[in-house]
Scaffold this motif. Structure first.
Motif, PDB file in Angstrom:
ATOM      1  N   ILE A 171     -70.825  52.273 -49.860  1.00  0.00           N
ATOM      2  CA  ILE A 171     -69.204  51.976 -49.583  1.00  0.00           C
ATOM      3  C   ILE A 171     -68.883  52.104 -48.473  1.00  0.00           C
ATOM      4  O   ILE A 171     -69.536  53.718 -47.621  1.00  0.00           O
ATOM      5  CB  ILE A 171     -68.726  52.705 -50.353  1.00  0.00           C
ATOM      6  N   PRO A 173     -65.680  53.230 -45.580  1.00  0.00           N
ATOM      7  CA  PRO A 173     -64.252  53.002 -44.613  1.00  0.00           C
ATOM      8  C   PRO A 173     -63.313  52.180 -44.048  1.00  0.00           C
ATOM      9  O   PRO A 173     -64.473  52.817 -43.029  1.00  0.00           O
ATOM     10  CB  PRO A 173     -63.806  54.429 -45.837  1.00  0.00           C
ATOM     11  N   GLU A 177     -59.325  46.897 -44.322  1.00  0.00           N
ATOM     12  CA  GLU A 177     -59.188  46.214 -45.834  1.00  0.00           C
ATOM     13  C   GLU A 177     -58.320  47.368 -46.121  1.00  0.00           C
ATOM     14  O   GLU A 177     -58.140  48.406 -46.408  1.00  0.00           O
ATOM     15  CB  GLU A 177     -60.653  47.448 -46.649  1.00  0.00           C
ATOM     16  N   ARG A 180     -58.555  47.120 -52.028  1.00  0.00           N
ATOM     17  CA  ARG A 180     -59.483  47.090 -52.580  1.00  0.00           C
ATOM     18  C   ARG A 180     -60.058  49.416 -51.831  1.00  0.00           C
ATOM     19  O   ARG A 180     -60.031  49.235 -51.105  1.00  0.00           O
ATOM     20  CB  ARG A 180     -61.226  46.343 -52.528  1.00  0.00           C
ATOM     21  N   GLY A 181     -59.617  49.723 -53.332  1.00  0.00           N
ATOM     22  CA  GLY A 181     -60.037  51.082 -53.541  1.00  0.00           C
ATOM     23  C   GLY A 181     -61.788  51.864 -54.024  1.00  0.00           C
ATOM     24  O   GLY A 181     -61.773  51.314 -54.734  1.00  0.00           O
ATOM     25  N   PHE A 182     -61.454  52.726 -53.679  1.00  0.00           N
ATOM     26  CA  PHE A 182     -63.140  53.556 -54.489  1.00  0.00           C
ATOM     27  C   PHE A 182     -62.928  53.473 -55.792  1.00  0.00           C
ATOM     28  O   PHE A 182     -63.721  53.010 -56.534  1.00  0.00           O
ATOM     29  CB  PHE A 182     -63.895  54.602 -53.830  1.00  0.00           C
ATOM     30  N   LYS A 183     -61.693  53.626 -56.165  1.00  0.00           N
ATOM     31  CA  LYS A 183     -61.452  54.002 -57.709  1.00  0.00           C
ATOM     32  C   LYS A 183     -61.040  52.778 -58.479  1.00  0.00           C
ATOM     33  O   LYS A 183     -61.694  51.942 -59.027  1.00  0.00           O
ATOM     34  CB  LYS A 183     -60.155  54.198 -57.190  1.00  0.00           C
ATOM     35  N   ASN A 184     -60.737  51.176 -57.097  1.00  0.00           N
ATOM     36  CA  ASN A 184     -60.985  49.899 -57.622  1.00  0.00           C
ATOM     37  C   ASN A 184     -62.174  49.797 -57.835  1.00  0.00           C
ATOM     38  O   ASN A 184     -62.760  48.471 -59.465  1.00  0.00           O
ATOM     39  CB  ASN A 184     -59.873  49.264 -57.247  1.00  0.00           C
ATOM     40  N   ILE A 185     -63.021  49.972 -58.079  1.00  0.00           N
ATOM     41  CA  ILE A 185     -64.654  49.521 -57.410  1.00  0.00           C
ATOM     42  C   ILE A 185     -64.746  49.535 -58.851  1.00  0.00           C
ATOM     43  O   ILE A 185     -65.539  49.460 -59.783  1.00  0.00           O
ATOM     44  CB  ILE A 185     -65.317  49.926 -56.425  1.00  0.00           C
ATOM     45  N   HIS A 224     -69.894  48.022 -49.581  1.00  0.00           N
ATOM     46  CA  HIS A 224     -68.410  47.956 -49.427  1.00  0.00           C
ATOM     47  C   HIS A 224     -67.132  47.847 -48.957  1.00  0.00           C
ATOM     48  O   HIS A 224     -66.898  49.214 -48.778  1.00  0.00           O
ATOM     49  CB  HIS A 224     -68.285  48.232 -51.621  1.00  0.00           C
ATOM     50  N   VAL A 226     -63.716  50.236 -48.606  1.00  0.00           N
ATOM     51  CA  VAL A 226     -62.708  50.082 -48.899  1.00  0.00           C
ATOM     52  C   VAL A 226     -61.983  50.870 -48.756  1.00  0.00           C
ATOM     53  O   VAL A 226     -61.733  51.420 -47.566  1.00  0.00           O
ATOM     54  CB  VAL A 226     -63.312  50.931 -49.909  1.00  0.00           C
ATOM     55  N   THR A 227     -60.345  51.261 -48.705  1.00  0.00           N
ATOM     56  CA  THR A 227     -59.263  51.152 -48.040  1.00  0.00           C
ATOM     57  C   THR A 227     -59.312  53.047 -48.390  1.00  0.00           C
ATOM     58  O   THR A 227     -59.451  53.310 -48.924  1.00  0.00           O
ATOM     59  CB  THR A 227     -57.313  50.702 -48.734  1.00  0.00           C
TER      60      THR A 227
END
Length: 256
Positions: A171, A173, A177, A180-185, A224, A226-227
């Protein structure tokens, strides 16, 4: 209880002794002023711990008597590798110290497009990494880690991409972006897939962030973006934040 790290071959289960050499001898005798029969905690860096009493203190070695052997429970089930764009000044010292406290497994300094710091020679690189490794060791002692994170020699962005293939998930940051955040993934993975994630790579840019071409290359190689929210974090803050999120979602931060 004071904690020290040794190599596994320093542990002699047959004799029930551990012999400490080098800088820790001075630290035990001169700085901490420990005496014979005082109790210390020893870790072999491979998740085994020993409660020991000091049997004898000499000029160049300290002999410990093993009183109890146990498995270390301080390490998280998920291993996190930090690919850190090398920052200026003492920022790397802080990054190593705090990510070690949070549970990082490896730190790979990466020379990126916007990296300002340059090493004068391979010897300079080795000297710097030895210093960083010492910082990791001290932070591991303080935070009661079961192992000392490995600090690698600096890598090029290309070599770091290749290294990241060993991870189950990578991942990055990235300020552009927005959704999509890490939690979403993690939420979009099945429980089985979540359980299979044992090693995660976290990519952090240097001051000034990533070049667009680096982000494109990363995405092409399965990393990926992520925000981390609407605010822009400094390079020395982003790693702590991302590692905390990973450990909360998949590791042991916050408890059961």
């Amino acid at each position: 209880m004071h904690r020290f790290f040794v190599m596994p071959n320093q542990v002699n289960l047959t004799s029930g002794e551990i012999v400490i050499h080098d800088e820790d001898v001075k630290h035990i005798s001169k700085v901490l002023r420990l005496k014979e029969k005082d109790i210390v905690e020893i870790c072999d860096g491979e998740s085994k711990e020993y409660i020991c009493s000091i049997a004898s203190i000499h000029k160049n070695e300290v002999v410990l008597s093993i009183e109890e052997e146990r498995k270390s429970t301080q390490e998280a089930s998920v291993e996190v590798v930090l690919y850190q764009g090398v920052p200026k000044g003492a920022k790397m010292d802080l990054i190593i110290q705090k990510t070690t406290e949070l549970g990082i497994k490896e730190i790979i300094p990466v020379m990126m497009e916007r990296t300002v710091v340059q090493f004068d020679s391979p010897k300079d690189e080795v000297k710097k990494v030895e210093r960083w490794q010492k910082i990791a060791e001290e932070a591991a002692k303080q935070s009661k880690r079961g192992m000392i994170p490995k600090i690698h020699l600096p890598m090029s962005f290309k070599d770091a991409i290749e290294d990241s293939r060993k991870n189950a998930l990578n991942i990055m940051p990235y300020e552009n972006e927005e959704n999509r955040g890490f939690k979403n993934i993690i939420k979009n993975l099945s429980k089985e897939d979540q359980a299979s994630i044992k090693k995660i790579g976290v990519w952090i840019g240097p001051e000034g962030g990533f070049e667009e071409s680096e982000v494109v290359k990363a995405i092409e190689n399965g990393i990926h973006p992520v925000t981390l929210g609407p605010r822009i974090l400094r390079t020395e803050t982003a790693g702590f934040t991302m590692l905390s999120l990973v450990m909360y979602e998949l590791g042991d931060l916050g408890g059961a």
